[in-house]
Write an enzyme that holds these catalytic residues in place. Structure first.
Site, PDB file in Angstrom:
ATOM      1  N   HIS A 138       0.874  -1.252  -0.341  1.00 26.32           N
ATOM      2  CA  HIS A 138       0.290   0.294  -0.344  1.00 26.32           C
ATOM      3  C   HIS A 138       0.901   1.495   0.436  1.00 26.32           C
ATOM      4  O   HIS A 138       1.818   0.803   0.499  1.00 26.32           O
ATOM      5  CB  HIS A 138      -0.984  -0.017   1.707  1.00 26.32           C
ATOM      6  CG  HIS A 138      -1.924  -1.323   1.337  1.00 26.32           C
ATOM      7  ND1 HIS A 138      -1.619  -2.629   2.092  1.00 26.32           N
ATOM      8  CD2 HIS A 138      -2.896  -1.064   0.586  1.00 26.32           C
ATOM      9  CE1 HIS A 138      -2.695  -3.271   1.976  1.00 26.32           C
ATOM     10  NE2 HIS A 138      -3.120  -2.669   1.175  1.00 26.32           N
ATOM     11  N   ALA A 167      -8.729  15.070  -7.475  1.00 28.01           N
ATOM     12  CA  ALA A 167      -9.525  14.628  -7.573  1.00 28.01           C
ATOM     13  C   ALA A 167      -9.944  13.674  -8.635  1.00 28.01           C
ATOM     14  O   ALA A 167      -9.944  13.803  -9.532  1.00 28.01           O
ATOM     15  CB  ALA A 167     -10.992  15.664  -7.305  1.00 28.01           C
ATOM     16  N   LYS A 173       2.528   5.167 -10.077  1.00 30.05           N
ATOM     17  CA  LYS A 173       3.482   5.909  -9.739  1.00 30.05           C
ATOM     18  C   LYS A 173       4.039   6.515  -8.383  1.00 30.05           C
ATOM     19  O   LYS A 173       3.643   7.270  -8.450  1.00 30.05           O
ATOM     20  CB  LYS A 173       4.248   6.040 -11.021  1.00 30.05           C
ATOM     21  CG  LYS A 173       3.915   5.378 -12.114  1.00 30.05           C
ATOM     22  CD  LYS A 173       4.454   5.643 -13.491  1.00 30.05           C
ATOM     23  CE  LYS A 173       4.315   4.673 -14.812  1.00 30.05           C
ATOM     24  NZ  LYS A 173       4.342   5.625 -15.898  1.00 30.05           N
ATOM     25  N   ARG A 187      -1.119  11.708 -13.837  1.00 28.42           N
ATOM     26  CA  ARG A 187      -0.331  13.025 -14.247  1.00 28.42           C
ATOM     27  C   ARG A 187       0.909  14.084 -13.028  1.00 28.42           C
ATOM     28  O   ARG A 187       0.130  14.723 -12.732  1.00 28.42           O
ATOM     29  CB  ARG A 187      -0.378  13.268 -16.088  1.00 28.42           C
ATOM     30  CG  ARG A 187      -1.150  12.537 -15.961  1.00 28.42           C
ATOM     31  CD  ARG A 187      -1.254  12.913 -17.877  1.00 28.42           C
ATOM     32  NE  ARG A 187      -3.051  13.843 -17.760  1.00 28.42           N
ATOM     33  CZ  ARG A 187      -3.817  13.419 -17.334  1.00 28.42           C
ATOM     34  NH1 ARG A 187      -4.361  12.921 -17.614  1.00 28.42           N
ATOM     35  NH2 ARG A 187      -5.113  14.438 -17.223  1.00 28.42           N
TER      36      ARG A 187
END
Length: 229
Positions: A138, A167, A173, A187
């Site tokens: 996690h 939101a 990543k 992004r």
């Protein structure tokens, strides 16, 4: 009648004791809620009615049992809290100081999640895992991070300090410090090393794709003007 009055006095005394203990041990969290939620009128309202605070209180208790290997008791407490607050925090999760969940319904925090200090989560946020791997699966959330409503942060990744997750973003990543993340998949757009806006003005988060489109539109407009000449 005397017995009933005695019972009422005992219940009142227990209630006052509970309120006093929460005020002492969770005073920083109550102050954090007041500073981050403009709807909060006073500390007593937060103490009595804010589900995010009660979910955190319940988690501190269940986490105490979890770290001492009383796993069943810990899970029973966390499931009771889930039904009472609509917020699911696994007792294994590690949560720092001045943590605040605004509204909170639908928030899920996984077993190996680590959350730093001064973190703010909105409703519908998931700090979840990917796959069925054992061990750390996690996210690790740094200090002073804001995670917007409905955002999903998944897997053993790190969200750097002072970052903002927009939101409904889906983040899979690592995110460096002082960044804003938007979109699906998430992004990253840097904010020139500046701290995120403490006023939490979500309408001014930067979208790198929109920025690129705006830049292309400006270049196209410039080329059209040159051709007209």
């Amino acid at each position: 009648m005397n017995i009933l009055m005695n019972v009422l006095w005992i219940l009142l005394g227990l209630f006052i004791l509970k309120v006093s203990l929460i005020s002492i041990f969770f005073g920083e969290e109550i102050k954090a809620a007041r500073s981050k939620d403009p709807a909060a009128k006073n500390s007593l309202e937060i103490l009595l009615l804010y589900q995010g605070l009660h979910a955190l209180i319940n988690h501190r208790i269940s986490h105490f049992f979890y770290t001492r290997h009383f796993f069943l008791i810990a899970r029973l407490l966390s499931q009771f809290s889930r039904h009472m607050t609509g917020i699911e925090i696994h007792p294994g999760a590690t949560i720092g100081k001045r943590f605040f969940i605004d509204h909170g319904f639908g928030v899920v925090i996984g077993e190996t999640a680590i959350i730093g200090d001064d973190v703010l989560l909105y409703q519908g946020v998931t700090l979840g895992g990917t796959g069925i791997v054992k061990g750390k699966r996690h996210p690790t959330i740094g200090n002073n991070v804001v995670v917007g409503a409905g955002a999903k942060v998944l897997g053993n990744i790190t969200i750097g300090d002072n970052s903002y997750i927009g939101a409904n973003a889906v983040v899979i990543k690592d995110v460096p410090p002082n960044s804003t993340v938007v979109g699906v998949p998430g992004r990253i757009t840097k904010q020139d090393g500046k701290k995120i806006d403490v006023n939490l003005d979500h309408s001014h988060t930067l979208d790198p794709i929109v920025q690129n489109i705006e830049e292309l539109e400006k270049r196209l407009e410039k080329l059209e003007k040159q051709n007209d000449k």
